[in-house]
Design a protein around this motif. Structure first.
Motif, PDB file in Angstrom:
ATOM      1  N   GLY A 164       0.823  -1.211   0.000  1.00 44.12           N
ATOM      2  CA  GLY A 164       0.000   0.000   0.000  1.00 44.12           C
ATOM      3  C   GLY A 164       0.852   1.254   0.000  1.00 44.12           C
ATOM      4  N   THR A 165       1.915   1.260   0.810  1.00 44.18           N
ATOM      5  CA  THR A 165       2.789   2.432   0.857  1.00 44.18           C
ATOM      6  C   THR A 165       3.440   2.677  -0.495  1.00 44.18           C
ATOM      7  N   LEU A 166       3.939   1.584  -1.109  1.00 46.53           N
ATOM      8  CA  LEU A 166       4.566   1.710  -2.425  1.00 46.53           C
ATOM      9  C   LEU A 166       3.574   2.296  -3.429  1.00 46.53           C
ATOM     10  N   GLY A 167       2.326   1.810  -3.367  1.00 46.33           N
ATOM     11  CA  GLY A 167       1.324   2.307  -4.302  1.00 46.33           C
ATOM     12  C   GLY A 167       1.059   3.780  -4.128  1.00 46.33           C
ATOM     13  N   THR A 175      -8.554   0.287  -3.249  1.00 48.45           N
ATOM     14  CA  THR A 175      -8.414   1.653  -2.753  1.00 48.45           C
ATOM     15  C   THR A 175      -7.393   2.416  -3.571  1.00 48.45           C
ATOM     16  N   LEU A 176      -6.276   1.749  -3.924  1.00 48.27           N
ATOM     17  CA  LEU A 176      -5.244   2.435  -4.696  1.00 48.27           C
ATOM     18  C   LEU A 176      -5.801   2.887  -6.043  1.00 48.27           C
ATOM     19  N   VAL A 177      -6.546   2.015  -6.723  1.00 46.05           N
ATOM     20  CA  VAL A 177      -7.103   2.401  -8.023  1.00 46.05           C
ATOM     21  C   VAL A 177      -8.085   3.551  -7.850  1.00 46.05           C
ATOM     22  N   ALA A 178      -9.001   3.415  -6.880  1.00 45.55           N
ATOM     23  CA  ALA A 178     -10.016   4.448  -6.701  1.00 45.55           C
ATOM     24  C   ALA A 178      -9.364   5.798  -6.418  1.00 45.55           C
ATOM     25  N   PHE A 179      -8.341   5.801  -5.564  1.00 41.91           N
ATOM     26  CA  PHE A 179      -7.737   7.083  -5.223  1.00 41.91           C
ATOM     27  C   PHE A 179      -6.833   7.603  -6.329  1.00 41.91           C
ATOM     28  N   PHE A 180      -6.262   6.705  -7.145  1.00 41.86           N
ATOM     29  CA  PHE A 180      -5.457   7.204  -8.258  1.00 41.86           C
ATOM     30  C   PHE A 180      -6.347   7.946  -9.251  1.00 41.86           C
ATOM     31  N   VAL A 181      -7.521   7.379  -9.539  1.00 44.99           N
ATOM     32  CA  VAL A 181      -8.434   8.047 -10.469  1.00 44.99           C
ATOM     33  C   VAL A 181      -8.906   9.375  -9.866  1.00 44.99           C
ATOM     34  N   SER A 189     -15.038   3.137   3.266  1.00 44.43           N
ATOM     35  CA  SER A 189     -13.994   2.381   3.978  1.00 44.43           C
ATOM     36  C   SER A 189     -14.442   2.076   5.399  1.00 44.43           C
ATOM     37  N   ILE A 190     -15.282   2.937   5.993  1.00 47.52           N
ATOM     38  CA  ILE A 190     -15.849   2.595   7.303  1.00 47.52           C
ATOM     39  C   ILE A 190     -16.705   1.336   7.173  1.00 47.52           C
ATOM     40  N   GLY A 191     -17.481   1.262   6.084  1.00 44.90           N
ATOM     41  CA  GLY A 191     -18.289   0.066   5.856  1.00 44.90           C
ATOM     42  C   GLY A 191     -17.433  -1.178   5.717  1.00 44.90           C
ATOM     43  N   HIS A 192     -16.291  -1.048   5.011  1.00 43.07           N
ATOM     44  CA  HIS A 192     -15.421  -2.212   4.849  1.00 43.07           C
ATOM     45  C   HIS A 192     -14.833  -2.659   6.173  1.00 43.07           C
ATOM     46  N   VAL A 193     -14.503  -1.673   7.044  1.00 42.31           N
ATOM     47  CA  VAL A 193     -13.964  -2.043   8.356  1.00 42.31           C
ATOM     48  C   VAL A 193     -14.991  -2.866   9.129  1.00 42.31           C
ATOM     49  N   GLY A 194     -16.271  -2.493   9.001  1.00 43.20           N
ATOM     50  CA  GLY A 194     -17.312  -3.276   9.669  1.00 43.20           C
ATOM     51  C   GLY A 194     -17.287  -4.727   9.218  1.00 43.20           C
ATOM     52  N   VAL A 200      -5.096  14.282  -1.575  1.00 46.69           N
ATOM     53  CA  VAL A 200      -5.603  12.961  -1.996  1.00 46.69           C
ATOM     54  C   VAL A 200      -4.638  11.805  -1.702  1.00 46.69           C
ATOM     55  N   PRO A 201      -3.312  11.924  -2.002  1.00 44.34           N
ATOM     56  CA  PRO A 201      -2.433  10.786  -1.715  1.00 44.34           C
ATOM     57  C   PRO A 201      -2.430  10.432  -0.231  1.00 44.34           C
ATOM     58  N   VAL A 202      -2.524  11.467   0.612  1.00 43.17           N
ATOM     59  CA  VAL A 202      -2.551  11.225   2.060  1.00 43.17           C
ATOM     60  C   VAL A 202      -3.828  10.476   2.434  1.00 43.17           C
ATOM     61  N   THR A 203      -4.942  10.859   1.813  1.00 44.69           N
ATOM     62  CA  THR A 203      -6.192  10.150   2.082  1.00 44.69           C
ATOM     63  C   THR A 203      -6.066   8.686   1.693  1.00 44.69           C
ATOM     64  N   ALA A 204      -5.461   8.440   0.512  1.00 44.40           N
ATOM     65  CA  ALA A 204      -5.274   7.057   0.077  1.00 44.40           C
ATOM     66  C   ALA A 204      -4.431   6.302   1.085  1.00 44.40           C
ATOM     67  N   PHE A 205      -3.384   6.961   1.556  1.00 45.67           N
ATOM     68  CA  PHE A 205      -2.489   6.322   2.518  1.00 45.67           C
ATOM     69  C   PHE A 205      -3.232   6.010   3.818  1.00 45.67           C
TER      70      PHE A 205
END
Lengths: 487, 105
Positions: free
Chosen positions: A89-92, A344-350, A311-316, A242-247
């Motif tokens: 994830g960090t690399l992405g 998540t990486l794809v969604a945030f890259f777009v 992502s809150i839903g996914h944590v559930g 945005v990159p910080v949000t992805a991270f």
């Protein structure tokens, strides 16, 4: 004793590589402060460090589960696999930060330093076996995250998000410490081992122990943004670059999930007096987290905010896997976090690309993305379908495994809640997908920063989503063989 | 001889004071002070338990770590407050309200 500690260092090589990477990034930042070319060097160093770390983590996979450094830290294949996901994830996000204009050019190297620092905290947290290392991990993660949030210097939303994050983070860490201090008083040690013994030894329902454990859970629950402690998450996600949000939606979350799973399983894995209270509490939190996250995501204008709620839903959902940890749950969690990272990486890259063009992450700017940028649009579509859990993508397999392990353990109500939530989540994912495919774009101009390398990156991130959705058996077998160190 | 209960009551009072400050004060720096109180209540608990019940040094070590990390957290928190002050020219918590729900049409 001393030689023992030194010998333990050989199991700690991945973390040491990350620390050395962070130090060399810091030196490079100071040495080349006024040099334009330094950014390339910094990125190359960061990527090399992460790849080395990944390599040594793979070497660590075969190590027998054991406690090192006087049992303060554990090495087991569960935490190693979680760490592999975190490093990926960090690399992405490195590439996303390279492309984004949300992070000013002179601050790009600082983003890398902070991200690698948060990774150190996350790795410590994922393998902590002692309340002190757990607290250190949480704080390393948090303090650097506050700085990352306010990385967009001249933006008022960014600094506002940082204030919210720091205040929430400080008070939840304090409450967690208060709970830890009473656990220490009751069971006489800060090591997990004696605490587990103490909890097993309790004769009857013990109010003090349960309240202390609840307070202890506040700190971790805040990091994974589960239901009562999720209020900071959408604001911080929206305000950060945005990159910080992805991270944030990858590394701190995965580290927090690793520690929740470890605590739940090693403290309450065996039947004791207080077990069903903790388990029903986690079940309730899981159900509420899913429902609140998905319902709040329904009507969001800002895509970053929508992804925060999703992502809150996914944590559930992942918390459901935590409940069934001993019985198929572990491999389901590991698989889910891996797939979740790629989606998540794809969604945030777009999202980054769209923000680069328009300066805003409003959902209206995604209109007609399919026609102006087919590859980008197609990748986002696949990521959204996979996030919603539609076959044949990886998200479906991940969700299926979690729900099937819950059904296998007799959690029928929770499984029904999860299924209903999948349907709710379809609404907002498909709404975005529809406006992307069928609506006409406001302008035909293409995204300037969208280069050939970007296409390669986004396709490279989409391939695992499709591939793991079709051929998931092998990696699932690997994950089923994971071991958790038990005190 | 001061009893363990006395220490625990003082630390509980510190915790509640910190929480009340968090809720009631409007100044962000004052809220950071409230967080310090909460952290110190936990540190006090650790030292008190270490002295009276557990007879090991874990609690002392833990409270030292708490002090160090509280300092780091305060430094970062104040830096963020300064950045906020440069942009908004106020440190009133009610000004921290731009990020909120915006419902789509």
């Amino acid at each position: 004793m001393t030689t023992n500690l030194l010998a333990n260092l050989s199991f700690y090589i991945p973390e040491m590589i990350v620390i050395v990477t962070m130090m060399s990034l810091l030196f490079m930042e100071t040495a080349y402060a006024n040099n334009e070319r330094r950014r390339t060097f910094v990125y190359v160093t960061g990527v090399i460090g992460m790849l080395l770390c990944l390599f040594s983590l793979f070497k660590n996979l075969g190590v027998e589960a054991q406690g090192i450094f006087a049992n303060a830290v554990v090495v087991d294949s569960f935490s190693t696999m979680m760490k592999i996901t975190m490093v990926i994830g960090t690399l992405g996000t490195f590439y996303i930060s390279h492309k984004s204009i949300d992070i000013y050019d002179e601050l790009k190297s600082e983003y890398l330093i902070m991200a690698v620092g948060v990774l150190i905290g996350g790795m410590l947290l994922a393998s902590s076996n002692n309340m002190l290392t757990l607290y250190l991990g949480v704080e390393t993660l948090s303090i650097l995250s506050y700085v990352m949030t306010s990385l967009k210097r001249r933006d008022n939303l960014s600094s506002e998000a940082a204030i919210k994050y720091a205040l929430y983070g400080g008070v939840t860490a304090g409450i967690m410490l208060f709970g830890m201090s009473h656990l220490y008083g009751m069971f006489g040690s800060i090591q997990f081992g004696p605490i587990i013994e103490g909890i097993k030894g309790l004769e009857s329902f013990n109010v003090a122990a349960v309240i202390s454990l609840l307070l202890f859970f506040v700190g971790i629950g805040y990091k994974i943004a589960c239901f009562p402690f999720h209020m900071w998450s959408p604001d911080v996600y929206q305000g950060s670059p945005v990159p910080v949000t992805a991270f944030f939606s990858i590394v701190p979350k995965i580290a927090g999930i690793a520690v929740v799973a470890r605590v739940t399983y090693s403290f309450f894995g065996t039947e004791t007096v207080n077990t069903h209270i903790w388990n029903s509490l986690i079940a309730l939190i899981a159900a509420l987290t899913m429902t609140v996250g998905n319902l709040s995501a329904l009507n969001q204008k800002s895509v970053k905010r929508m992804l925060a709620f999703s992502s809150i839903g996914h944590v559930g959902l992942i918390l459901m896997g935590v409940l069934t940890f001993g019985n198929n749950g572990m491999s389901a969690i590991l698989f889910y976090t891996l797939i979740y990272t790629f989606m998540t990486l794809v969604a945030f890259f777009v999202t980054t690309m769209v923000v680069n063009r328009t300066g805003s992450d409003d959902a209206v700017y995604f209109r007609g993305l399919m026609k102006t940028h087919p590859i980008l649009g197609m990748s986002f579509l696949i990521a959204l379908f996979s996030l919603a859990g539609l076959p044949p993508f990886g998200g479906f397999v991940a969700k299926f495994n979690i729900i099937s392990s819950a059904v296998g353990n007799g959690l029928y109500t929770l499984s029904i809640v999860a299924a209903i939530n999948s349907v709710i989540s379809l609404v907002y994912y498909l709404k975005l997908a529809r406006s992307m495919v069928f609506d006409t774009a406001d302008s035909e101009e293409t995204i300037e920063s969208y280069s050939l390398a970007s296409r390669v990156y986004v396709i490279g991130m989409v391939i695992p989503i499709i591939f793991l959705g079709l051929f998931w058996n092998n990696i699932y077998h690997l994950y089923s063989s994971a071991k958790l160190y038990l005190n | 001889m001061v009893s363990l209960q006395a220490y625990l009551i003082v630390s509980l009072i510190l915790l509640i004071t910190g929480l009340v400050i968090m809720i009631s004060r409007k100044n962000i720096v004052a809220i950071l002070l409230g967080i310090e109180l909460i952290l110190n209540s936990a540190a006090l608990n650790f030292v008190a338990y270490s002295k009276y019940t557990t007879n090991n040094l874990d609690g002392h070590i833990f409270s030292l770590f708490i002090i160090v990390i509280a300092a780091a957290e305060a430094a970062v928190g104040l830096a963020i407050v300064i950045r906020f002050f440069q942009i908004k020219e106020t440190i009133h918590i009610d000004e921290v309200s731009e990020l909120r729900e915006e419902i789509a049409r």
